[in-house]
Design a protein around this motif. Structure first.
Motif, PDB file in Angstrom:
ATOM      1  N   PRO A 153       0.814  -1.215   0.000  1.00  0.00           N
ATOM      2  CA  PRO A 153       0.000   0.000   0.000  1.00  0.00           C
ATOM      3  C   PRO A 153       0.849   1.266   0.000  1.00  0.00           C
ATOM      4  O   PRO A 153       1.946   1.289   0.550  1.00  0.00           O
ATOM      5  CB  PRO A 153      -0.795  -0.106   1.305  1.00  0.00           C
ATOM      6  CG  PRO A 153       0.030  -0.987   2.177  1.00  0.00           C
ATOM      7  CD  PRO A 153       0.735  -1.943   1.264  1.00  0.00           C
ATOM      8  N   ASN A 157      -1.603   8.614   0.381  1.00  0.00           N
ATOM      9  CA  ASN A 157      -3.018   8.955   0.210  1.00  0.00           C
ATOM     10  C   ASN A 157      -3.806   8.844   1.524  1.00  0.00           C
ATOM     11  O   ASN A 157      -5.003   9.064   1.549  1.00  0.00           O
ATOM     12  CB  ASN A 157      -3.650   8.085  -0.881  1.00  0.00           C
ATOM     13  CG  ASN A 157      -3.527   6.611  -0.592  1.00  0.00           C
ATOM     14  OD1 ASN A 157      -3.227   6.208   0.529  1.00  0.00           O
ATOM     15  ND2 ASN A 157      -3.755   5.789  -1.599  1.00  0.00           N
ATOM     16  N   LYS A 158      -3.116   8.474   2.606  1.00  0.00           N
ATOM     17  CA  LYS A 158      -3.705   8.419   3.946  1.00  0.00           C
ATOM     18  C   LYS A 158      -4.977   7.573   4.010  1.00  0.00           C
ATOM     19  O   LYS A 158      -5.984   7.965   4.593  1.00  0.00           O
ATOM     20  CB  LYS A 158      -3.958   9.834   4.475  1.00  0.00           C
ATOM     21  CG  LYS A 158      -2.679  10.655   4.537  1.00  0.00           C
ATOM     22  CD  LYS A 158      -2.921  12.050   5.038  1.00  0.00           C
ATOM     23  CE  LYS A 158      -1.600  12.814   5.048  1.00  0.00           C
ATOM     24  NZ  LYS A 158      -1.755  14.197   5.405  1.00  0.00           N
ATOM     25  N   SER A 159      -4.899   6.392   3.384  1.00  0.00           N
ATOM     26  CA  SER A 159      -6.032   5.468   3.409  1.00  0.00           C
ATOM     27  C   SER A 159      -6.390   5.121   4.840  1.00  0.00           C
ATOM     28  O   SER A 159      -5.520   4.905   5.680  1.00  0.00           O
ATOM     29  CB  SER A 159      -5.680   4.184   2.652  1.00  0.00           C
ATOM     30  OG  SER A 159      -5.426   4.463   1.306  1.00  0.00           O
ATOM     31  N   ASP A 160      -7.687   5.066   5.112  1.00  0.00           N
ATOM     32  CA  ASP A 160      -8.130   4.778   6.470  1.00  0.00           C
ATOM     33  C   ASP A 160      -8.794   3.412   6.608  1.00  0.00           C
ATOM     34  O   ASP A 160      -9.420   3.112   7.618  1.00  0.00           O
ATOM     35  CB  ASP A 160      -9.082   5.873   6.954  1.00  0.00           C
ATOM     36  CG  ASP A 160     -10.312   6.001   6.070  1.00  0.00           C
ATOM     37  OD1 ASP A 160     -10.396   5.287   5.047  1.00  0.00           O
ATOM     38  OD2 ASP A 160     -11.189   6.808   6.408  1.00  0.00           O
ATOM     39  N   SER A 161      -8.645   2.564   5.564  1.00  0.00           N
ATOM     40  CA  SER A 161      -9.238   1.233   5.640  1.00  0.00           C
ATOM     41  C   SER A 161      -8.473   0.268   4.748  1.00  0.00           C
ATOM     42  O   SER A 161      -7.779   0.680   3.804  1.00  0.00           O
ATOM     43  CB  SER A 161     -10.707   1.276   5.189  1.00  0.00           C
ATOM     44  OG  SER A 161     -10.782   1.545   3.799  1.00  0.00           O
ATOM     45  N   LYS A 163      -9.927  -1.741   2.715  1.00  0.00           N
ATOM     46  CA  LYS A 163     -10.589  -1.654   1.412  1.00  0.00           C
ATOM     47  C   LYS A 163      -9.959  -0.557   0.553  1.00  0.00           C
ATOM     48  O   LYS A 163      -9.702  -0.760  -0.635  1.00  0.00           O
ATOM     49  CB  LYS A 163     -12.085  -1.396   1.572  1.00  0.00           C
ATOM     50  CG  LYS A 163     -12.811  -1.337   0.227  1.00  0.00           C
ATOM     51  CD  LYS A 163     -14.272  -0.974   0.397  1.00  0.00           C
ATOM     52  CE  LYS A 163     -15.026  -0.960  -0.902  1.00  0.00           C
ATOM     53  NZ  LYS A 163     -14.427  -0.203  -1.988  1.00  0.00           N
ATOM     54  N   ALA A 164      -9.686   0.597   1.138  1.00  0.00           N
ATOM     55  CA  ALA A 164      -9.076   1.692   0.378  1.00  0.00           C
ATOM     56  C   ALA A 164      -7.677   1.325  -0.081  1.00  0.00           C
ATOM     57  O   ALA A 164      -7.274   1.662  -1.198  1.00  0.00           O
ATOM     58  CB  ALA A 164      -9.043   2.963   1.231  1.00  0.00           C
ATOM     59  N   MET A 165      -6.931   0.604   0.750  1.00  0.00           N
ATOM     60  CA  MET A 165      -5.587   0.169   0.364  1.00  0.00           C
ATOM     61  C   MET A 165      -5.652  -0.850  -0.772  1.00  0.00           C
ATOM     62  O   MET A 165      -4.850  -0.801  -1.707  1.00  0.00           O
ATOM     63  CB  MET A 165      -4.846  -0.403   1.561  1.00  0.00           C
ATOM     64  CG  MET A 165      -4.430   0.632   2.576  1.00  0.00           C
ATOM     65  SD  MET A 165      -3.452  -0.133   3.877  1.00  0.00           S
ATOM     66  CE  MET A 165      -3.826   0.950   5.238  1.00  0.00           C
ATOM     67  N   ASP A 167      -8.132  -1.145  -2.951  1.00  0.00           N
ATOM     68  CA  ASP A 167      -8.593  -0.414  -4.138  1.00  0.00           C
ATOM     69  C   ASP A 167      -7.459   0.362  -4.802  1.00  0.00           C
ATOM     70  O   ASP A 167      -7.386   0.436  -6.030  1.00  0.00           O
ATOM     71  CB  ASP A 167      -9.728   0.544  -3.781  1.00  0.00           C
ATOM     72  CG  ASP A 167     -11.079  -0.148  -3.691  1.00  0.00           C
ATOM     73  OD1 ASP A 167     -11.155  -1.356  -3.999  1.00  0.00           O
ATOM     74  OD2 ASP A 167     -12.058   0.519  -3.320  1.00  0.00           O
ATOM     75  N   GLU A 168      -6.575   0.930  -3.995  1.00  0.00           N
ATOM     76  CA  GLU A 168      -5.439   1.674  -4.555  1.00  0.00           C
ATOM     77  C   GLU A 168      -4.564   0.752  -5.396  1.00  0.00           C
ATOM     78  O   GLU A 168      -4.207   1.075  -6.515  1.00  0.00           O
ATOM     79  CB  GLU A 168      -4.627   2.311  -3.413  1.00  0.00           C
ATOM     80  CG  GLU A 168      -3.531   3.246  -3.876  1.00  0.00           C
ATOM     81  CD  GLU A 168      -2.177   2.581  -3.935  1.00  0.00           C
ATOM     82  OE1 GLU A 168      -1.309   3.116  -4.649  1.00  0.00           O
ATOM     83  OE2 GLU A 168      -1.972   1.542  -3.307  1.00  0.00           O
ATOM     84  N   PHE A 185      -8.179   4.957  -7.112  1.00  0.00           N
ATOM     85  CA  PHE A 185      -6.961   5.443  -6.477  1.00  0.00           C
ATOM     86  C   PHE A 185      -6.676   6.856  -6.948  1.00  0.00           C
ATOM     87  O   PHE A 185      -7.131   7.283  -7.997  1.00  0.00           O
ATOM     88  CB  PHE A 185      -5.765   4.525  -6.766  1.00  0.00           C
ATOM     89  CG  PHE A 185      -5.104   4.730  -8.101  1.00  0.00           C
ATOM     90  CD1 PHE A 185      -3.875   5.377  -8.187  1.00  0.00           C
ATOM     91  CD2 PHE A 185      -5.687   4.270  -9.265  1.00  0.00           C
ATOM     92  CE1 PHE A 185      -3.253   5.558  -9.407  1.00  0.00           C
ATOM     93  CE2 PHE A 185      -5.072   4.448 -10.493  1.00  0.00           C
ATOM     94  CZ  PHE A 185      -3.845   5.096 -10.556  1.00  0.00           C
TER      95      PHE A 185
END
Length: 195
Positions: A153, A157-161, A163-165, A167-168, A185
Motif C-alpha cells: 500500500p 493517500n492516507k487510506s483509512d481502511s 478496502k481503500a488500500m 482499491d489503490e 486510487f
C-alpha cells in the motif's frame, strides 16, 4: 455489439484473495471488458478462509471461467487474443512455474502464453520475507517482460481502511491495462508546496 477487451485473472493459494476478487468486481461493472477466471485448488481454500466465499460466489463475478487443469482452454493458446494476464495473488510456486516456463496448469500456461506473445503479464507475489529463489524468480519474470507488482500500500493517500488500500493497488494495476478505474486510487501529483 461491443467489441470487448479480454483480461485473464488468475488466483492462487497465496494470501490476498481480495485482490483478485476486487479486480473482478471492478471489471464486472465495465461492459467493454470480458474477464476469464482461473483459480487453483489452494486459491479456492483461501477464498473460503479469507473472504468466506466459495467457487460459485467468485465464478459469478467472471464472464468466463476455466478449470485449473483445462490445458485445452482458449486462454492456453496465443491465438486467443487477450490484453494479458494478472495473477492476483501469486504464490511462490506459481511464480517459480512462470519464471521457468513450467506450464503445468492453466495459470502458469496462460501466463507463459501472455509472455511469449508479448502481452502484459502482472504478478502480485504475496510472501515475506523473500529468499533468494523468490528474488531470482521475480528477476527472471521481469527479464521476460513480466511485471512484478507486490501489493504494497501507498501511505501518501492516507487510506483509512483495508478496502481503500486494496482499491489503490487494484486501481494502479488495472490502469496499466488501460481500464478506466474511476476513483479507485488517487495518482501522486506532488506536494505542491504542502511542506
Amino acid at each position: 455489439m461491443i467489441n470487448k477487451k479480454r483480461l485473464v485473472i488468475a488466483m492462487t493459494g497465496a494470501t490476498g484473495a481480495i485482490y483478485g476478487v476486487r479486480m473482478l468486481q471492478v471489471l464486472k461493472e465495465l461492459p467493454e471488458w470480458e474477464t476469464h477466471l482461473v483459480i487453483s485448488s489452494a486459491g479456492l481454500v483461501n477464498l473460503k478462509y479469507e473472504l468466506d466465499m466459495d467457487r460459485s460466489d467468485v465464478y459469478r463475478l467472471a464472464d468466463v471461467t476455466h478449470g485449473i487443469n483445462d490445458i485445452a482452454s482458449c486462454i492456453a493458446s496465443g491465438s486467443f487474443k487477450t490484453e494479458g494476464v494478472i495473477v492476483a495473488p501469486c504464490s511462490m510456486k506459481t511464480l517459480a512455474a512462470i519464471a521457468h516456463g513450467f506450464g503445468d496448469n492453466l495459470i502458469s500456461r496462460s501466463a507463459d502464453v501472455a509472455l511469449k506473445e508479448r502481452r502484459k503479464t502482472v504478478l502480485l507475489p504475496r510472501e515475506t520475507p523473500l529468499n533468494l529463489a523468490h528474488i531470482r524468480n521475480m528477476a527472471a519474470v521481469t527479464e521476460m517482460g513480466g511485471i512484478i507488482f507486490p501489493p504494497m500500500p501507498a501511505f501518501y493517500n492516507k487510506s483509512d481502511s483495508v478496502k481503500a488500500m486494496v482499491d489503490e493497488g487494484v486501481g494502479r494495476i488495472l490502469d496499466m491495462f488501460g481500464v478506466d478505474v474511476g476513483e479507485l486510487f488517487t495518482p501522486w501529483i506532488g506536494l505542491n508546496g504542502k511542506i
